[in-house]
Design a protein around this motif. Structure first.
Motif, PDB file in Angstrom:
ATOM      1  N   ASP A 154       0.869  -1.102   0.084  1.00  0.00           N
ATOM      2  CA  ASP A 154      -0.096  -0.038  -0.027  1.00  0.00           C
ATOM      3  C   ASP A 154       1.032   1.383   0.157  1.00  0.00           C
ATOM      4  OD1 ASP A 154      -2.272  -1.356  -0.193  1.00  0.00           O
ATOM      5  OD2 ASP A 154      -2.740  -1.443   1.910  1.00  0.00           O
ATOM      6  N   GLN A 155       1.889   1.246   0.705  1.00  0.00           N
ATOM      7  CA  GLN A 155       2.790   2.318   0.808  1.00  0.00           C
ATOM      8  C   GLN A 155       3.578   2.595  -0.455  1.00  0.00           C
ATOM      9  OE1 GLN A 155       3.374   4.618   3.179  1.00  0.00           O
ATOM     10  NE2 GLN A 155       4.997   5.779   1.958  1.00  0.00           N
ATOM     11  N   HIS A 156       3.980   1.275  -1.403  1.00  0.00           N
ATOM     12  CA  HIS A 156       4.413   1.453  -2.532  1.00  0.00           C
ATOM     13  C   HIS A 156       3.901   1.992  -3.442  1.00  0.00           C
ATOM     14  CE1 HIS A 156       5.415  -0.604  -6.255  1.00  0.00           C
ATOM     15  NE2 HIS A 156       6.749  -0.404  -5.793  1.00  0.00           N
ATOM     16  N   ARG A 157       2.363   1.978  -3.365  1.00  0.00           N
ATOM     17  CA  ARG A 157       1.558   2.606  -4.355  1.00  0.00           C
ATOM     18  C   ARG A 157       1.775   4.100  -4.526  1.00  0.00           C
ATOM     19  NH1 ARG A 157      -3.070   0.138  -5.954  1.00  0.00           N
ATOM     20  NH2 ARG A 157      -2.986  -1.040  -4.032  1.00  0.00           N
ATOM     21  N   HIS A 158       2.064   4.635  -3.409  1.00  0.00           N
ATOM     22  CA  HIS A 158       2.231   6.156  -3.219  1.00  0.00           C
ATOM     23  C   HIS A 158       3.376   6.687  -3.893  1.00  0.00           C
ATOM     24  CE1 HIS A 158      -0.911   6.107  -0.233  1.00  0.00           C
ATOM     25  NE2 HIS A 158      -0.296   5.596   0.588  1.00  0.00           N
ATOM     26  N   TYR A 159       4.583   5.880  -4.297  1.00  0.00           N
ATOM     27  CA  TYR A 159       5.753   6.322  -4.998  1.00  0.00           C
ATOM     28  C   TYR A 159       5.485   6.733  -6.516  1.00  0.00           C
ATOM     29  CZ  TYR A 159       9.022   4.482  -1.330  1.00  0.00           C
ATOM     30  OH  TYR A 159       9.435   4.292  -0.303  1.00  0.00           O
ATOM     31  N   THR A 161       2.228   8.225  -7.251  1.00  0.00           N
ATOM     32  CA  THR A 161       1.198   9.095  -7.247  1.00  0.00           C
ATOM     33  C   THR A 161       1.884  10.830  -7.663  1.00  0.00           C
ATOM     34  OG1 THR A 161       1.413   9.740  -4.678  1.00  0.00           O
ATOM     35  CG2 THR A 161      -0.220   8.197  -5.607  1.00  0.00           C
ATOM     36  N   SER A 162       3.121  10.903  -7.588  1.00  0.00           N
ATOM     37  CA  SER A 162       3.536  12.375  -7.835  1.00  0.00           C
ATOM     38  C   SER A 162       3.609  12.593  -9.339  1.00  0.00           C
ATOM     39  CB  SER A 162       5.217  12.494  -7.607  1.00  0.00           C
ATOM     40  OG  SER A 162       5.951  11.525  -8.257  1.00  0.00           O
ATOM     41  N   ARG A 164       0.903  11.612 -11.136  1.00  0.00           N
ATOM     42  CA  ARG A 164      -0.438  11.342 -11.725  1.00  0.00           C
ATOM     43  C   ARG A 164      -1.091  12.685 -12.588  1.00  0.00           C
ATOM     44  NH1 ARG A 164      -3.975   9.633  -6.916  1.00  0.00           N
ATOM     45  NH2 ARG A 164      -3.578  11.812  -6.298  1.00  0.00           N
ATOM     46  N   ASP A 180      -6.626   6.965 -11.949  1.00  0.00           N
ATOM     47  CA  ASP A 180      -6.501   7.623 -10.120  1.00  0.00           C
ATOM     48  C   ASP A 180      -5.263   6.673  -9.750  1.00  0.00           C
ATOM     49  OD1 ASP A 180      -7.042   8.617  -7.793  1.00  0.00           O
ATOM     50  OD2 ASP A 180      -7.721   6.807  -7.048  1.00  0.00           O
ATOM     51  N   ASP A 181      -5.161   5.261 -10.193  1.00  0.00           N
ATOM     52  CA  ASP A 181      -4.226   4.557  -9.522  1.00  0.00           C
ATOM     53  C   ASP A 181      -2.976   4.332 -10.592  1.00  0.00           C
ATOM     54  OD1 ASP A 181      -2.697   2.356  -8.560  1.00  0.00           O
ATOM     55  OD2 ASP A 181      -4.240   1.621  -7.279  1.00  0.00           O
ATOM     56  N   ARG A 183       0.060   3.243 -10.533  1.00  0.00           N
ATOM     57  CA  ARG A 183       0.821   2.063 -10.333  1.00  0.00           C
ATOM     58  C   ARG A 183       0.158   0.748 -11.057  1.00  0.00           C
ATOM     59  NH1 ARG A 183       1.577  -1.610  -5.081  1.00  0.00           N
ATOM     60  NH2 ARG A 183      -0.383  -2.073  -5.695  1.00  0.00           N
TER      61      ARG A 183
END
Length: 385
Positions: A154-159, A161-162, A164, A180-181, A183
């Motif tokens: 879940d944390q990995h997904r945030h890498y 988002t910058s 998007r 939206d997602d 990754r």
């Protein structure tokens, strides 16, 4: 069939993409590779059409960056990918994204109605509750319970988002709606795993296409100087860090450990431009080399833990010492230890090198199990889409 293969990674991603391109071309397809300009000679030297994307990777990675610089570089990379891949795709039937951060390829495929395949070169770069994510931005995840691994993913997904907003702005230019997602958009609904099933098996859940590693049949001869060095004594220790910027003293430590055990050394300079501390005849420094030919003639292979080097070393039947720096390299270090064909370490010591030397029988026995038909398998699967 027209196929566009795209990557923005280092040689560890450009080389397998090129291997697949060679196989596709041999089967009568029209193939083009989009990759950083560093790899033009690799691609065109194998008879494949090449289009550069982004800056020279070797020069870019030599410069330190702040978090703000990284965000700016990511945004620039996304825009550049869309520009280059859109132009190169033309009327392609299939677009393949090889490796990480392929922001444009799926969107371009969608815009022209082409098939899309995302290919990973290591199992732990794809989400699974049975392993932790790869190491990113200095953070090295550790395998835990199913719940702990899922939390790390879940944390990995945030890498991702910058990028998007930039991604969606480029999609809008192609007449596509926002996503939206980021990754999961890049990975797609059915990613492929281009890794050897013995060295890096998929742990689940579910099945995915695991083709085997994409390897080039390297026919280049070893240089005259290197052949003479190899012929002049017992098999040496190989030391190379590929595209990693390893500390110079890491090579010095490896040479010292090898000498203490009476072993000679072949040092590959790599992108770190590693150098020998002296000109003693028990060591030789080399540049780019046919690893398939060289690895069969050494005693131990010390390397950074890239997917291609790990697989080539295993296929050569030689024990390994993995010195991981980033991304999937920690995973490959754990896999050679799991299979007892090598060791993972922070540095080469006499003790670690001695341990590795004693794993020669296990490494030789496993070599027969390493698949060499992964690129052919993938090419045939692509043609069946």
């Amino acid at each position: 069939m027209r196929v566009l293969l795209s990557t923005i990674g280092s040689r560890g991603e450009a080389q397998p993409i090129t291997a697949l391109a060679v196989r596709l071309r041999a089967l009568g397809n029209d193939v083009e590779v989009v990759a950083p300009p560093d790899f033009e000679e690799l691609v065109t030297g194998n008879g494949v059409t090449f289009t550069p994307v982004g800056p020279n990777l070797r020069a870019a990675t030599a410069v330190g960056t702040t978090p703000d610089d990284l965000r700016r570089l990511v945004e620039e990379s996304v825009r550049e990918q869309f520009r280059v891949v859109t132009k190169a795709a033309g009327r392609a039937d299939v677009l393949v994204a090889g490796g990480a951060l392929q922001h444009a390829t799926r969107s371009v495929a969608e815009s022209i109605g082409a098939h899309y395949v995302y290919a990973s070169f290591c199992a732990n770069t794809l989400p699974s509750p049975h392993h932790a994510p790869p190491a990113l931005l200095g953070r090295v995840p550790v395998n835990g319970t199913v719940e702990e691994n899922l939390a790390q993913w879940d944390q990995h997904r945030h890498y991702f988002t910058s990028a998007r907003d930039t991604l969606n702005a480029e999609r809008a230019k192609l007449g596509l709606g926002p996503i939206d997602d980021v990754r999961d958009h890049i990975f797609g609904d059915a990613p492929w795993l281009a890794a050897d099933p013995v060295l890096g098996p998929w742990p689940g859940p579910g099945d995915l296409v695991q083709t085997g590693a994409w390897l080039i049949d390297d026919e280049r001869p070893l240089s005259t100087d290197l052949r003479a060095f190899l012929d002049d004594g017992e098999p040496p220790v190989y030391f190379g860090l590929g595209s990693m910027r390893g500390a110079p003293d890491t090579a010095d430590e490896a040479v010292a450990a090898a000498r203490e055990l009476g072993k000679r050394v072949v040092l590959q300079r790599g992108w770190a431009d590693l150098r020998l501390a002296d000109d003693a005849p028990d060591c030789i420094a080399i540049g780019e080399v046919n690893q398939q030919a060289l690895f069969r003639r050494v005693a131990v292979i010390v390397h950074h833990g890239g997917a291609g080097t790990t697989t080539t070393a295993a296929a050569a039947g030689r024990p390994q010492i993995v010195l991981p720096h980033m991304y999937d390299q920690y995973y490959w270090g754990s896999q050679v230890e799991r299979l007892d064909i090598g060791r993972a370490a922070k540095a080469v010591t006499t003790e670690t090198l001695a341990e590795a030397l004693h794993l020669a029988d296990q490494a030789e026995e496993l070599s027969d199990q390493v698949r060499t038909d992964g690129a052919q398998n993938a090419a045939e699967r692509l043609m069946a889409l």
